[in-house]
Design a protein around this motif. Structure first.
Motif, PDB file in Angstrom:
ATOM      1  N   LEU A   1       0.832  -1.203   0.000  1.00 32.43           N
ATOM      2  CA  LEU A   1       0.000   0.000   0.000  1.00 32.43           C
ATOM      3  C   LEU A   1       0.869   1.256   0.000  1.00 32.43           C
ATOM      4  O   LEU A   1       0.601   2.208  -0.732  1.00 32.43           O
ATOM      5  CB  LEU A   1      -0.957   0.004   1.191  1.00 32.43           C
ATOM      6  CG  LEU A   1      -1.877   1.220   1.301  1.00 32.43           C
ATOM      7  CD1 LEU A   1      -2.735   1.366   0.047  1.00 32.43           C
ATOM      8  CD2 LEU A   1      -2.741   1.113   2.540  1.00 32.43           C
ATOM      9  N   PHE A   2       1.923   1.265   0.818  1.00 28.43           N
ATOM     10  CA  PHE A   2       2.837   2.415   0.847  1.00 28.43           C
ATOM     11  C   PHE A   2       3.472   2.614  -0.523  1.00 28.43           C
ATOM     12  O   PHE A   2       3.511   3.730  -1.048  1.00 28.43           O
ATOM     13  CB  PHE A   2       3.909   2.218   1.922  1.00 28.43           C
ATOM     14  CG  PHE A   2       4.911   3.334   1.991  1.00 28.43           C
ATOM     15  CD1 PHE A   2       4.557   4.576   2.502  1.00 28.43           C
ATOM     16  CD2 PHE A   2       6.204   3.152   1.524  1.00 28.43           C
ATOM     17  CE1 PHE A   2       5.474   5.611   2.557  1.00 28.43           C
ATOM     18  CE2 PHE A   2       7.132   4.182   1.584  1.00 28.43           C
ATOM     19  CZ  PHE A   2       6.768   5.413   2.101  1.00 28.43           C
ATOM     20  N   LEU A   3       3.960   1.538  -1.120  1.00 27.68           N
ATOM     21  CA  LEU A   3       4.576   1.611  -2.445  1.00 27.68           C
ATOM     22  C   LEU A   3       3.576   2.117  -3.478  1.00 27.68           C
ATOM     23  O   LEU A   3       3.896   2.987  -4.295  1.00 27.68           O
ATOM     24  CB  LEU A   3       5.124   0.243  -2.860  1.00 27.68           C
ATOM     25  CG  LEU A   3       5.717   0.152  -4.264  1.00 27.68           C
ATOM     26  CD1 LEU A   3       6.867   1.144  -4.447  1.00 27.68           C
ATOM     27  CD2 LEU A   3       6.176  -1.271  -4.550  1.00 27.68           C
ATOM     28  N   ARG A   4       2.374   1.581  -3.439  1.00 20.89           N
ATOM     29  CA  ARG A   4       1.341   2.003  -4.397  1.00 20.89           C
ATOM     30  C   ARG A   4       1.016   3.485  -4.232  1.00 20.89           C
ATOM     31  O   ARG A   4       0.792   4.192  -5.216  1.00 20.89           O
ATOM     32  CB  ARG A   4       0.096   1.141  -4.230  1.00 20.89           C
ATOM     33  CG  ARG A   4       0.339  -0.312  -4.666  1.00 20.89           C
ATOM     34  CD  ARG A   4      -0.832  -1.226  -4.398  1.00 20.89           C
ATOM     35  NE  ARG A   4      -2.001  -0.711  -5.105  1.00 20.89           N
ATOM     36  CZ  ARG A   4      -3.242  -0.820  -4.653  1.00 20.89           C
ATOM     37  NH1 ARG A   4      -3.480  -1.409  -3.504  1.00 20.89           N
ATOM     38  NH2 ARG A   4      -4.240  -0.353  -5.342  1.00 20.89           N
ATOM     39  N   ARG A   5       0.977   3.962  -3.004  1.00 17.86           N
ATOM     40  CA  ARG A   5       0.699   5.388  -2.772  1.00 17.86           C
ATOM     41  C   ARG A   5       1.828   6.270  -3.300  1.00 17.86           C
ATOM     42  O   ARG A   5       1.584   7.313  -3.896  1.00 17.86           O
ATOM     43  CB  ARG A   5       0.450   5.648  -1.290  1.00 17.86           C
ATOM     44  CG  ARG A   5      -0.905   5.155  -0.854  1.00 17.86           C
ATOM     45  CD  ARG A   5      -1.200   5.519   0.561  1.00 17.86           C
ATOM     46  NE  ARG A   5      -2.546   5.067   0.917  1.00 17.86           N
ATOM     47  CZ  ARG A   5      -3.006   5.037   2.133  1.00 17.86           C
ATOM     48  NH1 ARG A   5      -2.264   5.435   3.148  1.00 17.86           N
ATOM     49  NH2 ARG A   5      -4.238   4.619   2.367  1.00 17.86           N
ATOM     50  N   VAL A   6       3.057   5.857  -3.069  1.00 18.82           N
ATOM     51  CA  VAL A   6       4.199   6.631  -3.573  1.00 18.82           C
ATOM     52  C   VAL A   6       4.180   6.647  -5.100  1.00 18.82           C
ATOM     53  O   VAL A   6       4.389   7.693  -5.726  1.00 18.82           O
ATOM     54  CB  VAL A   6       5.537   6.070  -3.035  1.00 18.82           C
ATOM     55  CG1 VAL A   6       6.724   6.733  -3.711  1.00 18.82           C
ATOM     56  CG2 VAL A   6       5.618   6.256  -1.524  1.00 18.82           C
ATOM     57  N   LEU A   7       3.917   5.502  -5.714  1.00 14.77           N
ATOM     58  CA  LEU A   7       3.822   5.452  -7.177  1.00 14.77           C
ATOM     59  C   LEU A   7       2.669   6.325  -7.675  1.00 14.77           C
ATOM     60  O   LEU A   7       2.803   7.033  -8.684  1.00 14.77           O
ATOM     61  CB  LEU A   7       3.632   4.008  -7.647  1.00 14.77           C
ATOM     62  CG  LEU A   7       4.849   3.088  -7.505  1.00 14.77           C
ATOM     63  CD1 LEU A   7       4.442   1.629  -7.720  1.00 14.77           C
ATOM     64  CD2 LEU A   7       5.953   3.489  -8.465  1.00 14.77           C
ATOM     65  N   GLY A   8       1.546   6.287  -6.973  1.00 18.83           N
ATOM     66  CA  GLY A   8       0.401   7.110  -7.362  1.00 18.83           C
ATOM     67  C   GLY A   8       0.707   8.597  -7.276  1.00 18.83           C
ATOM     68  O   GLY A   8       0.323   9.376  -8.165  1.00 18.83           O
ATOM     69  N   LEU A   9       1.411   9.007  -6.224  1.00 17.73           N
ATOM     70  CA  LEU A   9       1.804  10.411  -6.103  1.00 17.73           C
ATOM     71  C   LEU A   9       2.786  10.806  -7.199  1.00 17.73           C
ATOM     72  O   LEU A   9       2.701  11.914  -7.755  1.00 17.73           O
ATOM     73  CB  LEU A   9       2.414  10.674  -4.726  1.00 17.73           C
ATOM     74  CG  LEU A   9       1.441  10.685  -3.559  1.00 17.73           C
ATOM     75  CD1 LEU A   9       2.193  10.748  -2.234  1.00 17.73           C
ATOM     76  CD2 LEU A   9       0.483  11.861  -3.685  1.00 17.73           C
ATOM     77  N   ASP A  10       3.703   9.914  -7.521  1.00 18.34           N
ATOM     78  CA  ASP A  10       4.648  10.154  -8.609  1.00 18.34           C
ATOM     79  C   ASP A  10       3.886  10.335  -9.919  1.00 18.34           C
ATOM     80  O   ASP A  10       4.146  11.268 -10.684  1.00 18.34           O
ATOM     81  CB  ASP A  10       5.637   8.986  -8.702  1.00 18.34           C
ATOM     82  CG  ASP A  10       6.770   9.205  -9.702  1.00 18.34           C
ATOM     83  OD1 ASP A  10       6.758  10.201 -10.450  1.00 18.34           O
ATOM     84  OD2 ASP A  10       7.671   8.350  -9.738  1.00 18.34           O
ATOM     85  N   ALA A  11       2.929   9.466 -10.168  1.00 15.19           N
ATOM     86  CA  ALA A  11       2.134   9.552 -11.397  1.00 15.19           C
ATOM     87  C   ALA A  11       1.364  10.869 -11.450  1.00 15.19           C
ATOM     88  O   ALA A  11       1.328  11.542 -12.489  1.00 15.19           O
ATOM     89  CB  ALA A  11       1.176   8.368 -11.500  1.00 15.19           C
ATOM     90  N   ALA A  12       0.756  11.251 -10.346  1.00 15.08           N
ATOM     91  CA  ALA A  12      -0.021  12.493 -10.310  1.00 15.08           C
ATOM     92  C   ALA A  12       0.871  13.708 -10.545  1.00 15.08           C
ATOM     93  O   ALA A  12       0.524  14.609 -11.334  1.00 15.08           O
ATOM     94  CB  ALA A  12      -0.755  12.614  -8.975  1.00 15.08           C
ATOM     95  N   ALA A  13       2.015  13.737  -9.884  1.00 12.64           N
ATOM     96  CA  ALA A  13       2.932  14.868 -10.052  1.00 12.64           C
ATOM     97  C   ALA A  13       3.490  14.904 -11.470  1.00 12.64           C
ATOM     98  O   ALA A  13       3.567  15.972 -12.090  1.00 12.64           O
ATOM     99  CB  ALA A  13       4.068  14.775  -9.035  1.00 12.64           C
ATOM    100  N   SER A  14       3.866  13.741 -11.993  1.00  7.36           N
ATOM    101  CA  SER A  14       4.390  13.687 -13.366  1.00  7.36           C
ATOM    102  C   SER A  14       3.343  14.144 -14.367  1.00  7.36           C
ATOM    103  O   SER A  14       3.645  14.892 -15.307  1.00  7.36           O
ATOM    104  CB  SER A  14       4.840  12.260 -13.710  1.00  7.36           C
ATOM    105  OG  SER A  14       5.910  11.865 -12.890  1.00  7.36           O
ATOM    106  N   GLY A  15       2.116  13.706 -14.166  1.00  9.28           N
ATOM    107  CA  GLY A  15       1.035  14.106 -15.062  1.00  9.28           C
ATOM    108  C   GLY A  15       0.772  15.600 -15.002  1.00  9.28           C
ATOM    109  O   GLY A  15       0.584  16.250 -16.038  1.00  9.28           O
ATOM    110  N   ALA A  16       0.771  16.160 -13.797  1.00 13.76           N
ATOM    111  CA  ALA A  16       0.531  17.598 -13.641  1.00 13.76           C
ATOM    112  C   ALA A  16       1.633  18.420 -14.307  1.00 13.76           C
ATOM    113  O   ALA A  16       1.353  19.372 -15.045  1.00 13.76           O
ATOM    114  CB  ALA A  16       0.416  17.955 -12.160  1.00 13.76           C
ATOM    115  N   VAL A  17       2.880  18.038 -14.073  1.00 15.23           N
ATOM    116  CA  VAL A  17       3.993  18.766 -14.700  1.00 15.23           C
ATOM    117  C   VAL A  17       3.971  18.543 -16.213  1.00 15.23           C
ATOM    118  O   VAL A  17       4.230  19.467 -16.991  1.00 15.23           O
ATOM    119  CB  VAL A  17       5.352  18.358 -14.084  1.00 15.23           C
ATOM    120  CG1 VAL A  17       6.519  18.970 -14.847  1.00 15.23           C
ATOM    121  CG2 VAL A  17       5.403  18.778 -12.620  1.00 15.23           C
TER     122      VAL A  17
END
Length: 131
Positions: A7-23
């Motif tokens: 779950l921790f890994l999935r959340r970190v990956l999800g935040l990475d995806a969200a930030a990458s998508g926004a930028v």
């Protein structure tokens, strides 16, 4: 939630995806205003933005897996490390010549990407007992 928690890994990956998508969206669709404000060449920012949009989709797909595969997570970490190095080299070697605000933008996004890489690596390590 421990470092080895999926779950921790999935959340970190999800935040990475969200930030990458926004930028990615910012670099793609805001290339003109960014060129003026940061003195970043739209010929550089648009392709980088398009890459990031695709990258965000791939990382999001990995984040949605119940147990993200370690080799795929390691590939994400490697790309994040390479992105960080390339961002620093872009400034150091003069591939771009942004103004001070542009330099701050490049450094800030590189630091964020490096932080995601560190968190992802941390999330892969097994939990250690403190006794």
């Amino acid at each position: 939630m421990t470092p080895a928690s999926p779950l921790f890994l999935r959340r970190v990956l999800g935040l990475d995806a969200a930030a990458s998508g926004a930028v990615g969206l910012l670099l793609t669709f805001g290339a003109g205003p960014l060129a003026e404000a940061l003195r970043l060449d739209p010929g550089f920012t648009r392709p980088a933005g398009l890459f990031l949009i695709g990258w965000a989709l791939a990382v999001a797909a990995l984040a949605l897996q119940p147990r993200p595969a370690r080799p795929l997570v390691m590939a994400v970490i490697a790309v994040n490390v390479l992105w960080t190095i390339e961002s620093v080299l872009t400034l150091a070697l003069g591939w771009l010549e942004p103004n001070a605000l542009g330099v701050a933008f490049v450094i800030a996004q590189a630091a964020a990407v490096a932080a995601f890489a560190g968190l992802q690596l941390f999330a892969l390590k097994p939990a250690r007992r403190l006794v």
